[in-house]
Design an enzyme around this catalytic site. Structure first.
Site: not given
Lengths: 327, 319
Positions: A60, A129
């Site tokens: 990322e 998450h």
């Protein structure tokens, strides 16, 4: 008008904008053959080819900064973070690079970059998450922050984001992808920074965004059964922040609840409460109420997660407190 | 790749201008005219010029806060650079960026960066753009040895290899990761071998030899430009000044500094131009006089430039 899911509405926005502007390209993990974990980019690789739908390693920091480089040199990249929680991995790329490049260069650089991601709990994904992190992006100057709640808004706002010359955090919610709503057949956009009154009412105002809009509308129905007429404002963006629409509503209702799925402590709700007391103190008939996630990491087990996150019942309780109704 | 006399003259002139520019910046810092932090590239002019001269004007460059030299070699107007250091309206960032954020897209400079490894993936993105649009451009990222341990840089090594991006990473290994020996911070003997592990072509060069740096970098740039994939250059160099103004330098000995200073490219290169390339002492003196005059104009411009108006403070947050 047709009925479309939130995911399909987003996909239409991507297709239409990619057809309009050849400089738009997508980067992200598993966005090609797999079509993204929520299938928003399904079929786009076949349609636009590997030079415009670029699958990245699980990297990322690297690919968001590469997207900054693409944006600075003439492209309009849309980088996808599979889960909002991964934004921390790319924090430098977003906060130190994308957000500041234009300012640090005195206007010589421009970063037309859209970062799409999804956040939120309610699915048992536990603490890494499930987070709702719009507060961070709202706090750091240089980013626009968009949080659509309906398929109509999702499509129109994404099209605007992909035409904006600035870095935009486009934040979806994982439990909205399968929700349905009416979407026009033809071309339209929804401007960034304009709130939408999703339900008008006279007794109390609920300001909210993303999936919490659905809870707020349900709460408004429940409150209506008790004779309380609730106005629900979908902020749609936290930057630019359409405080005028909020203040206008508060001047009418005199009572305000701010509800979001992000943690309550220092959430955007705190900022809105502060702004409203600065701008409309004399119109308030009760202290502003904030509804948000508990200040704990998101728990896994269903009864614990349900307790941690806001829902319609919690918003109803807040509405009753600001209207001094029986609870 | 033979360098003409004019090329060599331009190289030395630019190296000397960078040295004098940095010395003047230090002077401004010490007199209180320059705020914040200053990381001079004194001693690293041969890599600044040798690495950047092989680039075309429209090739892309990212560098770090030790990047004044590379920025000037790329074409940034040194008057705008100095005015920026003094926080003036005429600076390249209109006083909003300072020493660590020189940026000028008109010469391909995508920015110095105060996060040492952060420019690398940005350069990879710029290189990808060049590849996708078949523009024939390359991108270069210049960083120090310390940056090699940052995650974004390591991720960018993999991304560039996976994408076969036309990018050159130029690592100025000055032996110290800020104020700590790099040898204590890595598990390999060289930095280049780490890039090799990601599938990059690697080269090493003496960073105190501007001609060798130029030739090595030109080869790397052409390799990348011709579709050969990314190239990593490790140049051995040395700071003759501290990490930043105010560095007490307990991590290195005076003897070590003296050894490198004896090879200072700013004195060695003009001597070599006389000994090997037929320059006359008069020609060298002429270059020095030119640079002195230019520096005077640079400083005068910066000092006489207006301050930004506070009304401009909110400009450039958004386009």
């Amino acid at each position: 008008m047709r009925e479309l899911t939130y995911a399909k509405a987003l996909r239409e926005a991507l297709i239409e904008e990619m057809e309009r502007d050849p400089n738009i390209l997508l980067l992200g993990e598993d966005i090609g053959v797999y079509g993204g974990v929520f299938k928003v980019t399904e079929g786009l690789l076949a349609r636009f080819g590997p030079e415009r739908v670029i699958e990245t390693p699980i990297s990322e920091a690297g690919f968001v900064s590469a997207a900054v480089g693409l944006a600075m040199t003439g492209k309009h990249p849309m980088a996808e973070l599979m889960f909002m929680d991964f934004a921390y991995v790319a924090a430098d790329s977003i906060f130190n690079q994308a957000a500041k490049m234009r300012y640090m260069s005195g206007g010589r650089a421009q970063v037309p970059l859209t970062i799409r991601t999804q956040q939120g709990g309610g699915r048992g994904n536990a603490a890494q998450h499930s987070q709702s992190l719009e507060t961070f992006f709202t706090h750091i100057p240089g980013l626009k922050v968009v949080l659509p709640s309906t398929p109509y808004d999702a499509k129109g706002l994404l099209k605007s984001a992909l035409r904006d010359p600035n870095p935009v955090m486009f934040i979806e919610h994982k439990l909205l992808y399968n929700t349905k709503g009416l979407v026009p057949d033809g071309e339209y956009t929804v401007p960034l920074g304009k709130a939408d009154v999703k339900r008008s009412g006279t007794d109390a105002t609920v300001v909210t965004w993303s999936r919490t809009v659905l809870h707020a509308l349900e709460a408004a129905d429940l409150a209506a059964a008790d004779g309380i007429d609730v106005e629900v404002i979908d902020l749609r963006c936290t930057v630019p922040l359409d405080i005028d629409t909020v203040v206008e509503s508060v001047k009418k209702t005199g009572r305000l609840v701010v509800a979001h799925e992000a943690h309550r402590r220092l959430g955007v709700g705190a900022e809105i409460a502060a702004l409203v007391q600065e701008l409309a103190f004399d119109y308030l008939d009760a202290p502003v109420e904030r509804v948000g996630a508990l200040d704990i990491p998101t728990p896994y087990s269903k009864p614990l997660e349900d307790e941690a996150l806001p829902d319609a019942a919690k918003i109803v309780q807040a509405i009753k407190r600001v209207t001094y109704s029986e609870t | 790749m033979t360098l003409s006399s004019a090329d060599l003259r331009r190289m030395y002139r630019t190296m000397l201008l960078i040295r004098r520019f940095e010395e003047q910046a230090v002077a401004f810092f010490l007199s209180g005219e320059l705020r914040g932090s200053l990381h001079p590239c004194i001693g690293q002019e041969a890599t600044a010029v040798g690495a950047v001269f092989p680039l075309r004007r429209d090739d892309y460059l990212t560098c770090t806060y030790r990047g004044h030299g590379q920025a000037i070699a790329k074409g940034l107007d040194p008057k705008e650079g100095m005015a920026e250091l003094l926080g003036r309206r005429t600076g390249c960032s209109q006083g909003k960026g300072g020493s660590m954020h020189y940026t000028d897209l008109s010469v391909g400079l995508l920015g110095e960066n105060a996060i040492v490894g952060a420019g690398a993936p940005i350069a990879v993105g710029a290189a990808l753009r060049a590849k996708l649009d078949k523009t024939g451009q390359v991108a270069m990222s210049v960083f120090g040895d310390g940056a090699i341990n940052q995650a974004a840089l390591l991720e960018s090594l993999n991304l560039a290899a996976a994408w076969q991006a036309p990018v050159v990473f130029f690592c100025e290994n000055n032996l110290y990761s800020e104020m700590t020996p790099i040898s204590a911070m890595i598990g390999t003997t060289t930095l280049a071998e780490r890039a090799a592990g990601f599938g990059w072509t690697t080269m090493t060069v003496d960073g105190y030899d501007p001609i060798a740096v130029y030739q090595t970098t030109m080869e790397a740039v052409e390799h990348a430009r011709n579709g050969g994939g990314p190239v990593f250059i490790e140049a051995m160099t040395y700071r003759l000044f501290g990490h930043m103004v105010g560095d007490t330098e307990p991590y290195r000995t005076k003897e070590e500094v003296a050894e490198w200073r004896a090879r200072d490219p700013i004195t060695a290169f003009p001597q070599r131009l006389i000994d090997e390339f037929g320059f006359t002492p008069n020609e060298i003196a002429e270059i020095e006089a030119e640079v002195a005059a230019e520096m005077e104009e640079i400083s005068r411009f910066a000092l006489q430039s207006p301050w930004p108006d506070v009304s401009e403070i909110g400009e450039h947050v958004f386009a």
